[in-house]
Scaffold this motif. Structure first.
Motif, PDB file in Angstrom:
ATOM      1  N   THR A 256       0.842  -1.203   0.000  1.00 45.73           N
ATOM      2  CA  THR A 256       0.000   0.000   0.000  1.00 45.73           C
ATOM      3  C   THR A 256       0.875   1.249   0.000  1.00 45.73           C
ATOM      4  OG1 THR A 256      -0.085   0.213   2.414  1.00 45.73           O
ATOM      5  CG2 THR A 256      -1.721  -1.241   1.376  1.00 45.73           C
ATOM      6  N   GLY A 257       0.228   2.392  -0.241  1.00 43.10           N
ATOM      7  CA  GLY A 257       0.950   3.644  -0.173  1.00 43.10           C
ATOM      8  C   GLY A 257       1.562   3.872   1.193  1.00 43.10           C
ATOM      9  N   ASP A 258       0.866   3.469   2.245  1.00 41.24           N
ATOM     10  CA  ASP A 258       1.408   3.634   3.600  1.00 41.24           C
ATOM     11  C   ASP A 258       2.620   2.738   3.820  1.00 41.24           C
ATOM     12  OD1 ASP A 258       1.141   4.783   6.315  1.00 41.24           O
ATOM     13  OD2 ASP A 258       0.806   2.698   6.879  1.00 41.24           O
ATOM     14  N   ASP A 259       2.583   1.502   3.283  1.00 42.94           N
ATOM     15  CA  ASP A 259       3.756   0.626   3.364  1.00 42.94           C
ATOM     16  C   ASP A 259       4.975   1.283   2.723  1.00 42.94           C
ATOM     17  OD1 ASP A 259       2.314  -1.420   4.590  1.00 42.94           O
ATOM     18  OD2 ASP A 259       1.892  -2.450   2.699  1.00 42.94           O
ATOM     19  N   LEU A 260       4.771   1.821   1.538  1.00 44.87           N
ATOM     20  CA  LEU A 260       5.872   2.459   0.810  1.00 44.87           C
ATOM     21  C   LEU A 260       6.412   3.647   1.600  1.00 44.87           C
ATOM     22  CD1 LEU A 260       4.215   2.464  -2.733  1.00 44.87           C
ATOM     23  CD2 LEU A 260       5.893   0.837  -1.892  1.00 44.87           C
ATOM     24  N   ARG A 261       5.518   4.442   2.144  1.00 41.36           N
ATOM     25  CA  ARG A 261       5.922   5.628   2.903  1.00 41.36           C
ATOM     26  C   ARG A 261       6.755   5.241   4.125  1.00 41.36           C
ATOM     27  NH1 ARG A 261       1.375   7.185   3.427  1.00 41.36           N
ATOM     28  NH2 ARG A 261       1.222   8.655   1.691  1.00 41.36           N
ATOM     29  N   GLN A 262       6.347   4.194   4.824  1.00 38.17           N
ATOM     30  CA  GLN A 262       7.091   3.766   6.015  1.00 38.17           C
ATOM     31  C   GLN A 262       8.536   3.410   5.675  1.00 38.17           C
ATOM     32  OE1 GLN A 262       5.327   1.081   8.990  1.00 38.17           O
ATOM     33  NE2 GLN A 262       3.424   1.187   7.811  1.00 38.17           N
ATOM     34  N   ILE A 263       8.723   2.686   4.585  1.00 41.82           N
ATOM     35  CA  ILE A 263      10.073   2.261   4.208  1.00 41.82           C
ATOM     36  C   ILE A 263      10.918   3.445   3.753  1.00 41.82           C
ATOM     37  CG2 ILE A 263      11.377   0.935   2.496  1.00 41.82           C
ATOM     38  CD1 ILE A 263      10.216  -0.721   4.828  1.00 41.82           C
ATOM     39  N   LEU A 264      10.320   4.370   3.016  1.00 40.13           N
ATOM     40  CA  LEU A 264      11.068   5.540   2.554  1.00 40.13           C
ATOM     41  C   LEU A 264      11.460   6.436   3.720  1.00 40.13           C
ATOM     42  CD1 LEU A 264       9.036   6.463  -0.665  1.00 40.13           C
ATOM     43  CD2 LEU A 264      11.150   5.134  -0.500  1.00 40.13           C
ATOM     44  N   ILE A 292      -0.657   8.269  -5.136  1.00 40.86           N
ATOM     45  CA  ILE A 292       0.618   7.761  -4.631  1.00 40.86           C
ATOM     46  C   ILE A 292       1.775   8.439  -5.351  1.00 40.86           C
ATOM     47  CG2 ILE A 292       2.101   5.709  -4.548  1.00 40.86           C
ATOM     48  CD1 ILE A 292      -0.433   4.056  -3.993  1.00 40.86           C
ATOM     49  N   MET A 293       1.639   8.612  -6.668  1.00 43.76           N
ATOM     50  CA  MET A 293       2.699   9.275  -7.428  1.00 43.76           C
ATOM     51  C   MET A 293       2.885  10.711  -6.959  1.00 43.76           C
ATOM     52  SD  MET A 293       4.973   8.896  -9.779  1.00 43.76           S
ATOM     53  CE  MET A 293       6.189  10.203 -10.099  1.00 43.76           C
ATOM     54  N   ARG A 294       1.786  11.411  -6.722  1.00 40.47           N
ATOM     55  CA  ARG A 294       1.907  12.802  -6.274  1.00 40.47           C
ATOM     56  C   ARG A 294       2.513  12.891  -4.876  1.00 40.47           C
ATOM     57  NH1 ARG A 294      -3.094  13.157  -9.106  1.00 40.47           N
ATOM     58  NH2 ARG A 294      -4.259  12.687  -7.194  1.00 40.47           N
ATOM     59  N   ALA A 295       2.165  11.929  -4.007  1.00 43.83           N
ATOM     60  CA  ALA A 295       2.644  11.981  -2.617  1.00 43.83           C
ATOM     61  C   ALA A 295       4.093  11.546  -2.482  1.00 43.83           C
ATOM     62  CB  ALA A 295       1.756  11.107  -1.734  1.00 43.83           C
ATOM     63  N   LEU A 296       4.508  10.526  -3.249  1.00 38.59           N
ATOM     64  CA  LEU A 296       5.834   9.929  -3.071  1.00 38.59           C
ATOM     65  C   LEU A 296       6.713  10.080  -4.299  1.00 38.59           C
ATOM     66  CD1 LEU A 296       4.684   6.603  -1.339  1.00 38.59           C
ATOM     67  CD2 LEU A 296       5.380   8.741  -0.247  1.00 38.59           C
ATOM     68  N   GLY A 297       6.284  10.876  -5.256  1.00 40.80           N
ATOM     69  CA  GLY A 297       6.998  10.986  -6.527  1.00 40.80           C
ATOM     70  C   GLY A 297       8.451  11.396  -6.410  1.00 40.80           C
ATOM     71  N   ASP A 298       8.787  12.149  -5.381  1.00 39.26           N
ATOM     72  CA  ASP A 298      10.173  12.578  -5.174  1.00 39.26           C
ATOM     73  C   ASP A 298      11.125  11.395  -5.086  1.00 39.26           C
ATOM     74  OD1 ASP A 298      12.117  14.727  -4.506  1.00 39.26           O
ATOM     75  OD2 ASP A 298      12.245  13.617  -2.618  1.00 39.26           O
ATOM     76  N   ARG A 299      10.602  10.223  -4.678  1.00 35.66           N
ATOM     77  CA  ARG A 299      11.463   9.053  -4.488  1.00 35.66           C
ATOM     78  C   ARG A 299      11.131   7.921  -5.467  1.00 35.66           C
ATOM     79  NH1 ARG A 299      12.831   9.997   1.068  1.00 35.66           N
ATOM     80  NH2 ARG A 299      13.712   7.939   1.399  1.00 35.66           N
TER      81      ARG A 299
END
Length: 407
Positions: A256-264, A292-299
């Motif tokens: 999920t987007g939250d999973d990705l965010r936690q790892i980053l 998800i792209m807009r929120a985490l796109g920097d990475r």
């Protein structure tokens, strides 16, 4: 976006000449013949560079190996057992060798045991072509009755358990072997599958590992390799789970987007990034890909663009590989969000403003049928997908469109 193409090496039925004709600008590849945990040597890396750079007639292709997919993380690292510390040291050495060879983007995943899971590799479509499919009822029949995993029935709704029993009752030995082979085909670059005993052994080894524990092992791995990558100017990008929900009782931590965010956030470095796979994440109804792209796109350091069609709104549901513009993910909106991120990077002066993408998977159509290519990687089906994606990219990047939207 920079248009790339995945190539499995000289045995791949899609040749370097074919990739040139597809219009791809670069190649995504890996050294699949090297055992997990071993060092990728400069000699082997240079050999793959030469293979990518040479056409059938020996003339230069003009293509280069631009993205690694994947530099695999061993099961020992994921479980923190056996030679896991040596494997991490070897991973660091491989990163140095890749940097010396001029490759900056390294895709990998942290999925236990399998890289992807499907129940049918050649599901017939109304137009006569085929695609890969995950059928939840068939998978439950495999899990509960063929693999006979203890407690497996508890992981599925009662209606699925009942239908799985009916389907298993209709399976002969050949059908059971076929579905068992399909389920375990998700080994990168492989055309082989594991035996039932192999799967049971792996599951037994993971039995005591919770999602939180696997996440902590992942973070421990990143704490060792990300500083090396950052020093070398490399961009690591983890691929999400496929499918993005628990299977076989194994922990899932990148769904999920939250999973990705936690790892980053856990290892906060520009070198710790993600591969945004629209097909993997899009198989869950609660994943909004453009958001998800807009929120985490920097990475986001790498893009897999494909589409799936879900057959239900539960998190765990059947799905099949749809046409690139024909599934549940709004590909136009996703590409628009990607372009927004690329423009932001370019304005900020980032050297990596152009994100490499590849048309992921594809339906077997026309001459793909019967060629026995790598599952999910037909030549013509992917070329069709790339053409569709390129059309969206060209339209959204046209001056008249950018002017009318104020971007």
């Amino acid at each position: 976006m920079r248009q790339t193409w995945r190539w499995f090496g000289p045995h791949d039925l899609t040749s370097i000449d074919d990739i040139l004709q597809s219009g791809a600008e670069g190649v995504v590849s890996a050294l699949h013949h090297i055992p997990y945990g071993a060092v990728w040597t400069p000699e082997e890396i240079a050999r793959r560079h030469r293979e990518v750079g040479t056409r059938r007639d020996g003339s230069p292709s003009g293509l280069a190996w631009e993205v690694v997919e994947s530099l695999p993380v061993s099961e020992d690292i994921k479980k923190q057992t056996g030679d896991w510390r040596t494997h991490i040291a070897n991973y660091q050495t491989s990163l140095r060798h890749l940097a010396e060879a001029g490759i900056e983007v390294i895709c990998y995943n942290f999925m236990p045991v399998l890289d992807w899971t499907r129940t049918d590799l050649h599901w017939r479509l109304p137009h006569g072509g085929t695609c890969m499919r995950f059928d939840l009822n068939d998978f439950a029949a495999y899990d509960i009755h063929i693999l006979a995993r203890p407690g497996a029935a508890d992981d599925y709704p009662a209606t699925v358990v009942e239908e799985a029993a009916r389907r298993f009752a209709r399976m002969d030995d050949a059908a059971q072997k076929r579905i068992a082979g399909n389920v375990t085909m998700g080994l990168p670059g492989s055309t082989e599958s594991m035996s039932l005993e192999d799967v049971r052994t792996h599951l037994a080894q993971y039995g005591a590992i919770s999602p939180d524990q696997l996440r902590s092992h992942f973070i421990a791995f990143l704490e060792q390799v990300v500083p090396v990558a950052e020093k070398l100017g490399l961009r690591l990008c983890c691929h999400p789970d496929d499918p993005p929900f628990p299977l076989l009782g194994l922990p899932r931590i990148m769904s999920t987007g939250d999973d990705l965010r936690q790892i980053l956030q856990a290892v906060d470095s520009p070198s710790n990034g993600m591969t945004l796979c629209s097909g993997s994440l899009g198989a869950r109804p609660d994943n909004d890909l453009p958001a998800i792209m807009r929120a985490l796109g920097d990475r986001v350091h790498f893009l897999h663009l494909r589409n799936t069609r879900r057959e239900g709104e539960a998190v765990m549901a059947s799905f099949y590989e749809a046409e690139h513009l024909g599934g549940d993910t709004d590909m136009v909106a996703l590409i628009a969000a990607i372009f927004e991120e690329e423009r932001r990077r370019k304005a900020a002066g980032r050297a990596d403003w152009q994100i490499p993408m590849r048309p992921d998977h594809g339906q077997d159509i026309l001459d793909d049928l019967g060629r026995k290519a790598q599952p999910g990687y037909p030549t013509i089906g992917r070329m069709k997908g790339l053409a569709e994606l390129r059309g969206i990219m060209t339209a959204l990047d046209h001056a008249s469109v950018r002017y009318s939207t104020g971007t």
